[in-house]
Write a protein that holds these residues in place. Structure first.
Motif, PDB file in Angstrom:
ATOM      1  N   GLU A  66       1.084  -1.331   0.142  1.00  0.00           N
ATOM      2  CA  GLU A  66      -0.105   0.145   0.042  1.00  0.00           C
ATOM      3  C   GLU A  66       0.875   0.553  -0.028  1.00  0.00           C
ATOM      4  N   TYR A  67       2.694   1.201   0.028  1.00  0.00           N
ATOM      5  CA  TYR A  67       3.065   2.220   0.191  1.00  0.00           C
ATOM      6  C   TYR A  67       3.198   3.625  -0.443  1.00  0.00           C
ATOM      7  N   GLU A  68       3.004   2.904  -2.056  1.00  0.00           N
ATOM      8  CA  GLU A  68       2.561   4.064  -3.181  1.00  0.00           C
ATOM      9  C   GLU A  68       1.517   5.077  -3.077  1.00  0.00           C
ATOM     10  N   ASN A  69      -0.356   4.166  -2.118  1.00  0.00           N
ATOM     11  CA  ASN A  69      -0.535   5.366  -2.459  1.00  0.00           C
ATOM     12  C   ASN A  69      -1.487   5.770  -0.484  1.00  0.00           C
ATOM     13  N   LEU A  70      -0.308   6.045   0.161  1.00  0.00           N
ATOM     14  CA  LEU A  70       0.380   6.271   1.505  1.00  0.00           C
ATOM     15  C   LEU A  70       0.881   8.164   1.883  1.00  0.00           C
ATOM     16  N   THR A  71       0.083   9.012   2.349  1.00  0.00           N
ATOM     17  CA  THR A  71       1.162  10.005   2.589  1.00  0.00           C
ATOM     18  C   THR A  71       1.485  10.032   4.346  1.00  0.00           C
ATOM     19  N   TRP A  72       2.764  10.555   4.426  1.00  0.00           N
ATOM     20  CA  TRP A  72       2.743  10.720   6.275  1.00  0.00           C
ATOM     21  C   TRP A  72       3.946  12.408   6.268  1.00  0.00           C
ATOM     22  N   PHE A 178      25.003   2.953  28.097  1.00  0.00           N
ATOM     23  CA  PHE A 178      26.350   4.099  26.808  1.00  0.00           C
ATOM     24  C   PHE A 178      27.691   4.412  27.050  1.00  0.00           C
ATOM     25  N   VAL A 179      28.009   4.038  26.508  1.00  0.00           N
ATOM     26  CA  VAL A 179      29.267   3.600  26.934  1.00  0.00           C
ATOM     27  C   VAL A 179      30.287   4.564  25.450  1.00  0.00           C
ATOM     28  N   GLY A 180      30.453   5.567  26.192  1.00  0.00           N
ATOM     29  CA  GLY A 180      31.174   5.919  25.135  1.00  0.00           C
ATOM     30  C   GLY A 180      30.410   6.780  23.673  1.00  0.00           C
ATOM     31  N   GLU A 181      30.106   7.038  22.754  1.00  0.00           N
ATOM     32  CA  GLU A 181      29.605   7.800  22.577  1.00  0.00           C
ATOM     33  C   GLU A 181      28.650   7.037  20.785  1.00  0.00           C
ATOM     34  N   ARG A 182      27.486   6.981  21.108  1.00  0.00           N
ATOM     35  CA  ARG A 182      27.170   6.416  20.324  1.00  0.00           C
ATOM     36  C   ARG A 182      25.384   7.542  19.315  1.00  0.00           C
ATOM     37  N   CYS A 183      25.950   6.611  18.115  1.00  0.00           N
ATOM     38  CA  CYS A 183      25.269   7.828  16.744  1.00  0.00           C
ATOM     39  C   CYS A 183      24.203   6.832  16.599  1.00  0.00           C
ATOM     40  N   THR A 184      22.551   7.746  16.445  1.00  0.00           N
ATOM     41  CA  THR A 184      21.408   7.042  15.915  1.00  0.00           C
ATOM     42  C   THR A 184      21.242   7.560  14.645  1.00  0.00           C
ATOM     43  N   ILE A 185      19.728   7.637  14.184  1.00  0.00           N
ATOM     44  CA  ILE A 185      19.763   8.457  13.386  1.00  0.00           C
ATOM     45  C   ILE A 185      18.029   7.834  14.070  1.00  0.00           C
ATOM     46  N   VAL A 186      16.952   8.400  14.559  1.00  0.00           N
ATOM     47  CA  VAL A 186      15.787   9.094  15.076  1.00  0.00           C
ATOM     48  C   VAL A 186      14.485   9.554  14.379  1.00  0.00           C
ATOM     49  N   VAL A 187      13.610   8.848  14.228  1.00  0.00           N
ATOM     50  CA  VAL A 187      12.746   9.164  13.172  1.00  0.00           C
ATOM     51  C   VAL A 187      11.384   9.095  13.908  1.00  0.00           C
ATOM     52  N   PHE A 188      10.366   9.693  13.799  1.00  0.00           N
ATOM     53  CA  PHE A 188       9.433  10.289  14.479  1.00  0.00           C
ATOM     54  C   PHE A 188       7.754  10.373  13.069  1.00  0.00           C
ATOM     55  N   PHE A 189       7.021   9.658  13.558  1.00  0.00           N
ATOM     56  CA  PHE A 189       6.105   9.745  12.223  1.00  0.00           C
ATOM     57  C   PHE A 189       4.732   9.781  13.162  1.00  0.00           C
ATOM     58  N   GLN A 190       4.382  11.142  13.128  1.00  0.00           N
ATOM     59  CA  GLN A 190       3.082  11.757  13.376  1.00  0.00           C
ATOM     60  C   GLN A 190       1.964  11.065  12.826  1.00  0.00           C
ATOM     61  N   GLU A 191       1.925  10.511  11.231  1.00  0.00           N
ATOM     62  CA  GLU A 191       0.122  10.539  10.645  1.00  0.00           C
ATOM     63  C   GLU A 191       0.744   9.864   9.725  1.00  0.00           C
ATOM     64  N   ILE A 192      -0.170   9.062   9.216  1.00  0.00           N
ATOM     65  CA  ILE A 192      -0.446   8.085   7.986  1.00  0.00           C
ATOM     66  C   ILE A 192      -0.887   8.263   7.725  1.00  0.00           C
ATOM     67  N   ARG A 193      -1.525   8.038   6.375  1.00  0.00           N
ATOM     68  CA  ARG A 193      -2.516   8.169   5.810  1.00  0.00           C
ATOM     69  C   ARG A 193      -2.508   7.473   4.983  1.00  0.00           C
ATOM     70  N   HIS A 194      -3.994   6.964   4.197  1.00  0.00           N
ATOM     71  CA  HIS A 194      -4.387   7.263   2.786  1.00  0.00           C
ATOM     72  C   HIS A 194      -4.059   8.447   1.773  1.00  0.00           C
ATOM     73  N   GLY A 196      -5.944   9.836   0.012  1.00  0.00           N
ATOM     74  CA  GLY A 196      -6.860  10.184  -0.109  1.00  0.00           C
ATOM     75  C   GLY A 196      -8.140  11.007   1.093  1.00  0.00           C
ATOM     76  N   GLY A 197      -7.053  10.758   1.742  1.00  0.00           N
ATOM     77  CA  GLY A 197      -7.226  10.899   3.549  1.00  0.00           C
ATOM     78  C   GLY A 197      -8.253  10.462   4.612  1.00  0.00           C
ATOM     79  N   ALA A 198      -8.296   9.152   4.083  1.00  0.00           N
ATOM     80  CA  ALA A 198      -9.021   8.203   5.014  1.00  0.00           C
ATOM     81  C   ALA A 198      -7.928   8.402   5.931  1.00  0.00           C
ATOM     82  N   THR A 199      -8.368   7.691   7.586  1.00  0.00           N
ATOM     83  CA  THR A 199      -7.407   7.026   8.328  1.00  0.00           C
ATOM     84  C   THR A 199      -7.047   5.519   8.029  1.00  0.00           C
TER      85      THR A 199
END
Length: 211
Positions: A66-72, A178-194, A196-199
Motif C-alpha cells: 500500500e505504500y505508494e498510496n500513502l502519505t505521512w 551508554f558507553v562512549g559515543e552512540r550515534c543513531t538516526i531517530v525518526v518520529f512519525f506523527q501521521e500516516i494516511r491514505h 485520499g485522506g482516509a485513516t
C-alpha cells in the motif's frame, strides 16, 4: 493495547557506508534538555533525498502493498549521545518511533521496552529533573535508578550498526547502557494516511478484533 507493532530489520540500508558518511558530515546541536546528547537539524531540510529514502523504506516495511498510496508526516535527525549510565524510561508524543543504529564504541547498549509495575509516581517531576540534568550535562544515575525501578523489562534489542528498531510511541522505552559515543538516526512519525485522506487501520489494532 498499542496501535503499532514492534519491528526489527537488520541490514536496513543497502548502502550503509554512504549513511555513515552523511552522519560524519552533518552538524550536531545541543538542545534545551528535552533529550540527551546532540542532534542534527531536521533531515528533510538538509538532505531531502535521504529523508525520503529512509521514511519510504520504513513505510514499505509496514505496508508493502500500500505504500505508494500513502502519505505521512515525520521528523528525522541524526543523534549523538556521549554519556555513561542507563537511559531514562519514557514515552514519545508521536504515533511511531524508530531508531536506526549507526555507530558506537565497544559495549554500547541498544534499546529496551518496558511496562509499568503499577501507578507511576511523580512522572512529571522526574521528567523535569531529567531535562535539567541533560541541559546542564549532570549525572542522571540516582534519578534514573529511582524512576526506572518502577518498570518491568519486556523487550531488549541489542545495538548493531544498520539495524532498525520500530515501536509504538506510547511504549515505555529507554536506551540501555551508554558507553562512549552512540550515534543513531531517530525518526518520529506523527501521521500516516491514505492519499485520499482516509485513516489507516494498523496491524496492531486489527489483529485484536476477533479474539
Amino acid at each position: 493495547m498499542f496501535k503499532w507493532p514492534s519491528l526489527i530489520i537488520e541490514n536496513f540500508y543497502n548502502n550503509f557506508d554512504e549513511v555513515l558518511k552523511i552522519s560524519e558530515e552533518v552538524e550536531y546541536f545541543s538542545n534545551d534538555g528535552t533529550w540527551p546528547g546532540k542532534r542534527s537539524d531536521l533531515l528533510h531540510k538538509i538532505n531531502k533525498p535521504f529523508f525520503n529514502l529512509t521514511t519510504t523504506k520504513i513505510i514499505q516495511a509496514l505496508f508493502p502493498n500500500e505504500y505508494e498510496n500513502l502519505t505521512w508526516s515525520a521528523r528525522m535527525h541524526f543523534q549523538k549521545i556521549s554519556m555513561k549510565g542507563k537511559g531514562f524510561i519514557h514515552q514519545d508524543g508521536d504515533e511511531i518511533s524508530c531508531l536506526i543504529y549507526i555507530s558506537g564504541g565497544e559495549g554500547v547498549g541498544g534499546t529496551s521496552l518496558y511496562k509499568p509495575k503499577g501507578i507511576i509516581k511523580d512522572r512529571i517531576g522526574y521528567l523535569k529533573e531529567s531535562m535539567n540534568a541533560y541541559k546542564e550535562n549532570k549525572s542522571l544515575e540516582t534519578l534514573v535508578e529511582k524512576h526506572n525501578k518502577q518498570f518491568q523489562l519486556t523487550t531488549k534489542v541489542a545495538f548493531e550498526p544498520n539495524k532498525l528498531f520500530l515501536f509504538d510511541s506510547n511504549q515505555y522505552h529507554a536506551a540501555d547502557d551508554f558507553v562512549g559515543e552512540r550515534c543513531t538516526i531517530v525518526v518520529f512519525f506523527q501521521e500516516i494516511r491514505h492519499q485520499g485522506g482516509a485513516t489507516l487501520n494498523s496491524s496492531g489494532r486489527s489483529c485484536r478484533k476477533y479474539g
